[in-house]
Structures are given as structure tokens and as C-alpha cells.
Motif scaffolding. Structure first.
Motif, PDB file in Angstrom:
ATOM      1  N   ALA A  71       0.818  -1.213   0.000  1.00 28.64           N
ATOM      2  CA  ALA A  71       0.000   0.000   0.000  1.00 28.64           C
ATOM      3  C   ALA A  71       0.855   1.268   0.000  1.00 28.64           C
ATOM      4  O   ALA A  71       0.506   2.261  -0.655  1.00 28.64           O
ATOM      5  CB  ALA A  71      -0.921  -0.016   1.220  1.00 28.64           C
ATOM      6  N   ALA A  72       1.983   1.254   0.717  1.00 27.38           N
ATOM      7  CA  ALA A  72       2.807   2.473   0.807  1.00 27.38           C
ATOM      8  C   ALA A  72       3.373   2.831  -0.574  1.00 27.38           C
ATOM      9  O   ALA A  72       3.444   4.015  -0.942  1.00 27.38           O
ATOM     10  CB  ALA A  72       3.941   2.276   1.816  1.00 27.38           C
ATOM     11  N   ASP A  73       3.759   1.829  -1.348  1.00 25.97           N
ATOM     12  CA  ASP A  73       4.302   2.118  -2.681  1.00 25.97           C
ATOM     13  C   ASP A  73       3.191   2.561  -3.636  1.00 25.97           C
ATOM     14  O   ASP A  73       3.432   3.373  -4.528  1.00 25.97           O
ATOM     15  CB  ASP A  73       5.036   0.886  -3.245  1.00 25.97           C
ATOM     16  N   ILE A  74       1.995   2.045  -3.430  1.00 31.67           N
ATOM     17  CA  ILE A  74       0.883   2.481  -4.293  1.00 31.67           C
ATOM     18  C   ILE A  74       0.568   3.960  -4.014  1.00 31.67           C
ATOM     19  O   ILE A  74       0.385   4.755  -4.936  1.00 31.67           O
ATOM     20  CB  ILE A  74      -0.334   1.564  -4.095  1.00 31.67           C
ATOM     21  N   THR A  75       0.555   4.344  -2.726  1.00 30.26           N
ATOM     22  CA  THR A  75       0.362   5.760  -2.392  1.00 30.26           C
ATOM     23  C   THR A  75       1.490   6.594  -2.993  1.00 30.26           C
ATOM     24  O   THR A  75       1.261   7.672  -3.562  1.00 30.26           O
ATOM     25  CB  THR A  75       0.336   5.946  -0.860  1.00 30.26           C
ATOM     26  N   HIS A  76       2.714   6.069  -2.883  1.00 32.16           N
ATOM     27  CA  HIS A  76       3.873   6.778  -3.463  1.00 32.16           C
ATOM     28  C   HIS A  76       3.667   6.996  -4.967  1.00 32.16           C
ATOM     29  O   HIS A  76       3.939   8.081  -5.484  1.00 32.16           O
ATOM     30  CB  HIS A  76       5.137   5.953  -3.197  1.00 32.16           C
ATOM     31  N   THR A  77       3.183   5.972  -5.660  1.00 32.65           N
ATOM     32  CA  THR A  77       2.968   6.076  -7.110  1.00 32.65           C
ATOM     33  C   THR A  77       1.919   7.142  -7.428  1.00 32.65           C
ATOM     34  O   THR A  77       2.076   7.934  -8.360  1.00 32.65           O
ATOM     35  CB  THR A  77       2.533   4.715  -7.680  1.00 32.65           C
ATOM     36  N   HIS A  78       0.864   7.183  -6.621  1.00 33.23           N
ATOM     37  CA  HIS A  78      -0.170   8.197  -6.853  1.00 33.23           C
ATOM     38  C   HIS A  78       0.387   9.601  -6.599  1.00 33.23           C
ATOM     39  O   HIS A  78       0.020  10.561  -7.277  1.00 33.23           O
ATOM     40  CB  HIS A  78      -1.392   7.918  -5.979  1.00 33.23           C
ATOM     41  N   ARG A  79       1.293   9.720  -5.612  1.00 35.50           N
ATOM     42  CA  ARG A  79       1.926  11.031  -5.378  1.00 35.50           C
ATOM     43  C   ARG A  79       2.771  11.428  -6.579  1.00 35.50           C
ATOM     44  O   ARG A  79       2.783  12.595  -6.982  1.00 35.50           O
ATOM     45  CB  ARG A  79       2.801  10.977  -4.119  1.00 35.50           C
ATOM     46  N   ASP A 198      15.466  10.971 -15.844  1.00 31.94           N
ATOM     47  CA  ASP A 198      16.223  11.708 -14.821  1.00 31.94           C
ATOM     48  C   ASP A 198      16.214  10.974 -13.483  1.00 31.94           C
ATOM     49  O   ASP A 198      17.206  10.943 -12.780  1.00 31.94           O
ATOM     50  CB  ASP A 198      15.599  13.101 -14.625  1.00 31.94           C
ATOM     51  N   ARG A 199      15.057  10.453 -13.103  1.00 32.68           N
ATOM     52  CA  ARG A 199      14.941   9.741 -11.822  1.00 32.68           C
ATOM     53  C   ARG A 199      14.230   8.422 -12.058  1.00 32.68           C
ATOM     54  O   ARG A 199      13.194   8.383 -12.719  1.00 32.68           O
ATOM     55  CB  ARG A 199      14.103  10.550 -10.814  1.00 32.68           C
ATOM     56  N   LEU A 200      14.818   7.351 -11.523  1.00 30.56           N
ATOM     57  CA  LEU A 200      14.204   6.026 -11.637  1.00 30.56           C
ATOM     58  C   LEU A 200      13.904   5.509 -10.235  1.00 30.56           C
ATOM     59  O   LEU A 200      14.807   5.393  -9.412  1.00 30.56           O
ATOM     60  CB  LEU A 200      15.174   5.079 -12.358  1.00 30.56           C
ATOM     61  N   HIS A 201      12.636   5.250  -9.970  1.00 27.87           N
ATOM     62  CA  HIS A 201      12.229   4.687  -8.688  1.00 27.87           C
ATOM     63  C   HIS A 201      11.881   3.213  -8.901  1.00 27.87           C
ATOM     64  O   HIS A 201      10.979   2.896  -9.682  1.00 27.87           O
ATOM     65  CB  HIS A 201      10.991   5.405  -8.141  1.00 27.87           C
ATOM     66  N   VAL A 202      12.598   2.339  -8.213  1.00 24.09           N
ATOM     67  CA  VAL A 202      12.299   0.909  -8.303  1.00 24.09           C
ATOM     68  C   VAL A 202      11.919   0.420  -6.911  1.00 24.09           C
ATOM     69  O   VAL A 202      12.741   0.474  -5.986  1.00 24.09           O
ATOM     70  CB  VAL A 202      13.506   0.107  -8.836  1.00 24.09           C
ATOM     71  N   ALA A 203      10.683  -0.027  -6.759  1.00 26.01           N
ATOM     72  CA  ALA A 203      10.234  -0.607  -5.485  1.00 26.01           C
ATOM     73  C   ALA A 203      10.444  -2.115  -5.576  1.00 26.01           C
ATOM     74  O   ALA A 203       9.927  -2.761  -6.494  1.00 26.01           O
ATOM     75  CB  ALA A 203       8.766  -0.280  -5.250  1.00 26.01           C
ATOM     76  N   VAL A 204      11.207  -2.650  -4.642  1.00 20.88           N
ATOM     77  CA  VAL A 204      11.480  -4.086  -4.640  1.00 20.88           C
ATOM     78  C   VAL A 204      10.717  -4.724  -3.483  1.00 20.88           C
ATOM     79  O   VAL A 204      10.889  -4.336  -2.318  1.00 20.88           O
ATOM     80  CB  VAL A 204      12.997  -4.354  -4.528  1.00 20.88           C
ATOM     81  N   ALA A 205       9.856  -5.666  -3.841  1.00 21.01           N
ATOM     82  CA  ALA A 205       9.003  -6.319  -2.839  1.00 21.01           C
ATOM     83  C   ALA A 205       9.635  -7.639  -2.379  1.00 21.01           C
ATOM     84  O   ALA A 205      10.307  -8.310  -3.166  1.00 21.01           O
ATOM     85  CB  ALA A 205       7.632  -6.595  -3.450  1.00 21.01           C
ATOM     86  N   PRO A 206       9.401  -8.017  -1.123  1.00 24.51           N
ATOM     87  CA  PRO A 206       9.895  -9.308  -0.640  1.00 24.51           C
ATOM     88  C   PRO A 206       9.023 -10.439  -1.191  1.00 24.51           C
ATOM     89  O   PRO A 206       8.184 -11.012  -0.497  1.00 24.51           O
ATOM     90  CB  PRO A 206       9.777  -9.179   0.886  1.00 24.51           C
ATOM     91  N   GLY A 238       6.893   0.633   3.809  1.00 22.26           N
ATOM     92  CA  GLY A 238       6.208  -0.548   4.343  1.00 22.26           C
ATOM     93  C   GLY A 238       7.139  -1.741   4.305  1.00 22.26           C
ATOM     94  O   GLY A 238       8.286  -1.666   4.766  1.00 22.26           O
ATOM     95  N   ASP A 239       6.686  -2.849   3.683  1.00 21.03           N
ATOM     96  CA  ASP A 239       7.536  -4.044   3.570  1.00 21.03           C
ATOM     97  C   ASP A 239       8.511  -3.956   2.401  1.00 21.03           C
ATOM     98  O   ASP A 239       9.351  -4.845   2.217  1.00 21.03           O
ATOM     99  CB  ASP A 239       6.656  -5.292   3.361  1.00 21.03           C
ATOM    100  N   ASP A 240       8.373  -2.935   1.543  1.00 20.07           N
ATOM    101  CA  ASP A 240       9.179  -2.849   0.316  1.00 20.07           C
ATOM    102  C   ASP A 240      10.370  -1.911   0.515  1.00 20.07           C
ATOM    103  O   ASP A 240      10.375  -1.063   1.408  1.00 20.07           O
ATOM    104  CB  ASP A 240       8.314  -2.319  -0.841  1.00 20.07           C
ATOM    105  N   MET A 241      11.357  -2.068  -0.360  1.00 23.07           N
ATOM    106  CA  MET A 241      12.494  -1.138  -0.392  1.00 23.07           C
ATOM    107  C   MET A 241      12.378  -0.326  -1.673  1.00 23.07           C
ATOM    108  O   MET A 241      12.206  -0.892  -2.763  1.00 23.07           O
ATOM    109  CB  MET A 241      13.829  -1.892  -0.401  1.00 23.07           C
ATOM    110  N   LEU A 242      12.472   0.997  -1.547  1.00 24.79           N
ATOM    111  CA  LEU A 242      12.391   1.848  -2.730  1.00 24.79           C
ATOM    112  C   LEU A 242      13.789   2.367  -3.062  1.00 24.79           C
ATOM    113  O   LEU A 242      14.418   3.031  -2.240  1.00 24.79           O
ATOM    114  CB  LEU A 242      11.456   3.039  -2.499  1.00 24.79           C
TER     115      LEU A 242
END
Ligand SMILES: NC(=O)c1ccc[n+]([C@@H]2O[C@H](COP(=O)([O-])OP(=O)(O)OC[C@H]3O[C@@H](n4cnc5c(N)ncnc54)[C@H](OP(=O)(O)O)[C@@H]3O)[C@@H](O)[C@H]2O)c1
Length: 253
Positions: A71-79, A198-206, A238-242
Motif C-alpha cells: 500500500a505504501a508504494d501504491i500511495t507513493h505512485t499516486h503522489r 532523470d529519476r528512476l524509482h524501483v520498489a522491490v518487494a519481498p 512498508g515491507d518494500d524497499m524503494l
């Protein structure tokens, strides 16, 4: 904090408050650069985001990606959506996910949706073509005629897909300078290979999928030093690493 960032994005240039807690620091570190004018020669600032399993997949082999990150990464994506002028996705993503690409999880305006469909293979019934919100369908100059639901943007072909520099120039001409590439891996890879991120955000999930649709796809290289190296800051979501990667466009173009 979020309101101050939105105000800056809107041109009001409100001062950023000092980080009072970890969440404020995260917002400042991840989003404050997006509120500044672009520095690249093309006048655009391009951010990309992918959510992947630990073994590098953005979807299962059946094309299902909901949900890899939490959920935290989904909120991040919406931001990220709310702080950019346009969201760009490949036709593969629209075909598999039928996404709405709105900012419903956070405050802020919905950006223009831009769908890359080189040969006009997508069906007009997808949500982005039906909900009445601003959508551009980018296709090749010689592609088949449109079937409604989106404004058509015709672009020259590149070796693979569309000429992305021409796309960025066409969007800039419409006042859309802050661009968010939201997938899939083929599309993010093409932007990266064209030296346009310019900026690449990769969220890695367990999560291990074992097989599936790969994350970034780039042309092959022979030696590790030919790869793209960059400064990187890691945040816990959350449980993911960004992984927040500051790509120097000069090293990728
Ligand atoms: N986890 C995440 O962060 C995330 C984010 C977005 C999407 N996804 C998932 O990623 C997958 C899609 O990614 P992707 O890398 O395969 O593709 P993509 O980047 O979304 O789209 C680009 C590909 O779509 C092709 N294409 C064009 N029209 C098409 C059509 N009508 N039907 C199918 N493909 C068409 C393009 O071909 P041309 O050569 O003609 O241009 C290109 O190869 C989906 O399963 C989606 O669920 C995951």
C-alpha cells in the motif's frame, strides 16, 4: 508537507517545511526535485517507476501485476502522478491492466494520460479511452486510423517503437514538461536506452515470482562497466524497499 509540495508544483513556490519526522523527510527527499524547473536541454524532467519482485519481475507470466508492491508504494505512485504533468504507459500495460491512471489515493490533479501504441493495436474500450479525462494516444505516423476516445499524437518511428525524443518535444510543446513513465518494463527500458530518464524509482518487494514479465529491458552489453551506474538512495516503504536512482542523462544517451 504534501500540500507545500503540491503548491510548489503549481508554481506557488511555498517554502518547504523543515522535516519534522521520517515521513516529511521521505516526501522532501523523493519529491522536492520534481518541483524545480527541468535542467536537461530538452526542457523536460522524466521520472520512471517500477514495482518488481526480488527476482526482477513486474508481473506474472500471465501479465498480472496487481499487486507486487504494498500500500505504501501504491500511495507513493499516486503522489508521483500528482506531481507530474503527464503519465506515460506502454500499450502492454493498458492491455493487461486496463488502468485508470488517476490520483485517487492522494490530493492533487490527475495528469494527462499518454498511451504509447505504435501500431494502434489497442481496443478503444479501455478505461483510459472511455472515462472522459484527458488522454493522448501516441502512435506511428503511418499507423491505422483512430477509433475515438483519445486525442491522437502521431510520431516518427524509432528502431523499436516510437521516437521518444519526438514524444518529449511534442509534450513540451503542449506545456507538459514533467513526465512520469509508469511502465511497463519495455517502455521504461526504451526511455532509459534513449537517455531520457532523470529519476528512476524501483520498489522491490519481498516476493519471488520465479518467472514472469521482466523488469527493465535494455540492449545487451558485454561488460559490467558498460552498464549505467548512478547515485542511489534507499527508502523503506512498508515491507518494500524503494531505490531512488538519480540517473545522469549524459551517461545514458
Ligand atoms: N509492476 C509494475 O510496476 C508494472 C507497471 C506497469 C505495468 N506492469 C505490467 O507490465 C506488463 C506490461 O509491460 P511490458 O513491458 O510487457 O509492456 P509495456 O511497456 O507496457 O508496453 C510496451 C509494449 O507494448 C507493445 N504493444 C503495443 N501495442 C500492443 C497491444 N495492443 N497489445 C500488446 N502489446 C502491445 C509495444 O510494442 P511496440 O513495439 O509496437 O511499441 C511494446 O512492446 C503488464 O503485465 C503489466 O501488468 C507492471
Amino acid at each position: 508537507m504534501w500540500r507545500a509540495l503540491l503548491a510548489r508544483r503549481g508554481g506557488a513556490r511555498a517554502a518547504l517545511p523543515a522535516p519534522a519526522d521520517a515521513q516529511a523527510a521521505l516526501l522532501r527527499d523523493l519529491f522536492a526535485p520534481l518541483t524545480e524547473p527541468p535542467v536537461a536541454a530538452d526542457g523536460a524532467f522524466v521520472t520512471a517507476h517500477l514495482a518488481q519482485s526480488l527476482d526482477g519481475r513486474i508481473a506474472t507470466a500471465a501479465g498480472v501485476s496487481r499487486w507486487i508492491s504494498g500500500a505504501a508504494d501504491i500511495t507513493h505512485t499516486h503522489r508521483l502522478r500528482a506531481l507530474h504533468h503527464a503519465i506515460i504507459v506502454g500499450a502492454g500495460t493498458v492491455k493487461h491492466d486496463d488502468p485508470r491512471l488517476t490520483t485517487r489515493e492522494v490530493e492533487g490533479q490527475c495528469p494527462v494520460r499518454v498511451v504509447l501504441d505504435t501500431d494502434r493495436r489497442l481496443h478503444h474500450g479501455h478505461l483510459v479511452f472511455q472515462d472522459g479525462l484527458p488522454t493522448l494516444l501516441a502512435c506511428a505516423e503511418d499507423a491505422a486510423s483512430p477509433c475515438g476516445g483519445a486525442e491522437i499524437l502521431r510520431l516518427p518511428r524509432a528502431e523499436r517503437g516510437l521516437d521518444l525524443r519526438a514524444l518529449v518535444a511534442a509534450l513540451r510543446a503542449r506545456g507538459l514538461t514533467h513526465l512520469f513513465v509508469e511502465g511497463g518494463g519495455v517502455t521504461v527500458g526504451r526511455f532509459l536506452a534513449a537517455g531520457l530518464i532523470d529519476r528512476l524509482h524501483v520498489a522491490v518487494a519481498p516476493l519471488l515470482l520465479g518467472s514472469g514479465i521482466p523488469s527493465l529491458a535494455l540492449p545487451g552489453i558485454d561488460r559490467p562497466e558498460q552498464g549505467i551506474r548512478f547515485p542511489m538512495v534507499v527508502h523503506r516503504l512498508g515491507d518494500d524497499m524503494l531505490f531512488d536512482c538519480a540517473i545522469d542523462r549524459r551517461t545514458t544517451s
